[in-house]
Write an enzyme that holds these catalytic residues in place. Structure first.
Site, PDB file in Angstrom:
ATOM      1  N   LYS A   1      37.642  51.383  50.534  1.00 30.50           N
ATOM      2  CA  LYS A   1      37.941  49.949  50.463  1.00 30.50           C
ATOM      3  C   LYS A   1      36.862  49.160  51.206  1.00 30.50           C
ATOM      4  CE  LYS A   1      41.090  47.841  53.383  1.00 30.50           C
ATOM      5  NZ  LYS A   1      42.433  47.609  53.951  1.00 30.50           N
TER       6      LYS A   1
ATOM      7  N   ARG B   1      35.919  45.065  52.617  1.00 33.08           N
ATOM      8  CA  ARG B   1      36.434  43.698  52.799  1.00 33.08           C
ATOM      9  C   ARG B   1      35.241  42.747  52.844  1.00 33.08           C
ATOM     10  NH1 ARG B   1      41.659  42.763  53.465  1.00 33.08           N
ATOM     11  NH2 ARG B   1      43.034  44.232  54.539  1.00 33.08           N
TER      12      ARG B   1
ATOM     13  N   ASP C   1      50.229  43.182  54.397  1.00 34.27           N
ATOM     14  CA  ASP C   1      50.121  41.799  54.885  1.00 34.27           C
ATOM     15  C   ASP C   1      50.027  40.876  53.668  1.00 34.27           C
ATOM     16  OD1 ASP C   1      49.683  39.465  56.222  1.00 34.27           O
ATOM     17  OD2 ASP C   1      47.907  40.104  57.300  1.00 34.27           O
ATOM     18  N   THR C   2      48.825  40.613  53.177  1.00 32.68           N
ATOM     19  CA  THR C   2      48.731  39.791  51.960  1.00 32.68           C
ATOM     20  C   THR C   2      49.040  40.603  50.704  1.00 32.68           C
ATOM     21  OG1 THR C   2      46.411  40.344  51.592  1.00 32.68           O
ATOM     22  CG2 THR C   2      46.864  38.443  53.002  1.00 32.68           C
TER      23      THR C   2
HETATM   24  C1  R5P Z   1      43.977  47.755  57.273  1.00 30.24           C
HETATM   25  O1  R5P Z   1      43.197  48.463  57.861  1.00 30.24           O
HETATM   26  C2  R5P Z   1      45.442  48.005  57.254  1.00 30.24           C
HETATM   27  O2  R5P Z   1      45.745  49.354  57.387  1.00 30.24           O
HETATM   28  C3  R5P Z   1      46.074  47.480  55.995  1.00 30.24           C
HETATM   29  O3  R5P Z   1      45.487  48.152  54.902  1.00 30.24           O
HETATM   30  C4  R5P Z   1      45.857  46.008  55.837  1.00 30.24           C
HETATM   31  O4  R5P Z   1      46.025  45.327  57.040  1.00 30.24           O
HETATM   32  C5  R5P Z   1      46.797  45.442  54.812  1.00 30.24           C
HETATM   33  O5  R5P Z   1      46.518  44.072  54.682  1.00 30.24           O
HETATM   34  P1  R5P Z   1      46.610  43.359  53.295  1.00 30.24           P
HETATM   35  O6  R5P Z   1      47.976  43.645  52.749  1.00 30.24           O
HETATM   36  O7  R5P Z   1      46.407  41.906  53.626  1.00 30.24           O
HETATM   37  O8  R5P Z   1      45.502  43.874  52.444  1.00 30.24           O
END
Ligand code: R5P
Length: 276
Positions: free
Chosen positions: A171, A173, A201-202
């Protein structure tokens, strides 16, 4: 529990300038007291834990146990850019300075946070709960949506008698709150896939992961994440996707949703606390 466990009550009030005050409504002298509260993005939630801990100690509690189901700020576990700070580590140090007899946390975000734990901290995991409910229809493959969760995905796969395979997504960002699933390590063609993470989260991370495993020919997809934050429209965003079910827990308050199954962490927490 071996002994009866009462729910302690307290009042909370404001001064005219919005300064906050608390007053215990129980006699807690020499009693074992557990403070149970997640650390949410609103700094007030952290202040409340600090204040209540101070109150119970000043009022003569016996052993105090801090139970923090969701440790907010833990994603800020290192200095990413000049001028920023590792606020997650700062919060762990703060909890340590409150000197509880035990600090109980659930699926903290990273190894960096774990390394900052004081010796009296214990981490409980939702993975055994996930393994339990998945055992009826185990997935063929457990996939981590990023490299950070690979070891946990492997742990979950080991807990299942069916020994599912394990995969991982690369992944990236490009900017905060935007996730792109670049590459999948592992074979998901014609397989039932469980995507597992520590938090939603989102929903961007898992939405992207779903897109990629579908593209790679997955037959069916389920999602699991301990902490269901569900910011913005994350619930709808994920439930619109062709996923069978989303598993999460009650480390944060949840609302009813037809696609989301909320597992209860309380019994396993109580089993743990009983021995403190
Ligand atoms: C990131 O390192 C965490 O483990 C989660 O993958 C992340 O925080 C999830 O956030 P979102 O749902 O906003 O992509």
């Amino acid at each position: 529990m071996r002994n009866r466990c009462d729910i302690g009550r307290y009042d909370s009030y404001f001064f005219a300038d919005r300064e906050r005050g608390y007053r215990l409504k129980e006699d807690i002298k020499k009693r074992r007291v557990a403070i149970l509260a997640s650390i949410l993005p609103d700094p007030e939630s952290l202040f409340q834990i600090i204040a209540l801990n101070h109150l119970v100690r000043e009022n003569g509690a016996g052993k105090t146990i801090l139970i923090i189901p969701y440790l907010g700020y833990a994603r800020q576990d290192r200095l990413c850019h000049p001028g920023e700070g590792s606020l997650g580590i700062m919060i762990v140090k703060l909890l340590q300075s409150m000197k509880p007899f035990r600090l109980l946390l659930i699926d903290v975000h990273s190894q960096r946070i774990r390394k900052a734990f004081p010796p009296f901290a214990i981490e409980q995991s939702a993975l055994p709960l996930f393994a339990g409910v998945l055992s009826k229809h185990p997935p063929d493959v457990v996939v981590a949506p990023d490299a950070g969760f690979l070891s946990k995905a492997e742990e979950l796969a080991k807990m299942m008698k069916s020994h599912p395979g394990v995969g991982m997504i690369e992944k990236v960002r490009p900017r905060p709150n935007v996730a792109i699933a670049r590459h999948l390590h592992g074979d998901v063609r014609e397989k039932s896939v469980l995507l597992v993470d520590d938090m939603i989260d989102t929903g961007g991370t898992l939405a992207e992961a779903v897109r990629l495993v579908l593209e790679k020919g997955a037959r069916s997809i389920r999602l699991a994440a301990t902490h269901g934050i569900f910011s913005k429209n994350a619930r709808e965003r994920l439930s619109r996707l062709p996923v069978e079910e989303i598993l999460t827990t009650n480390t944060l308050p949840q609302v009813r949703h037809p696609k989301i199954r909320v597992l209860d962490m309380v019994p396993s927490l109580l089993r743990r606390v009983e021995y403190f």
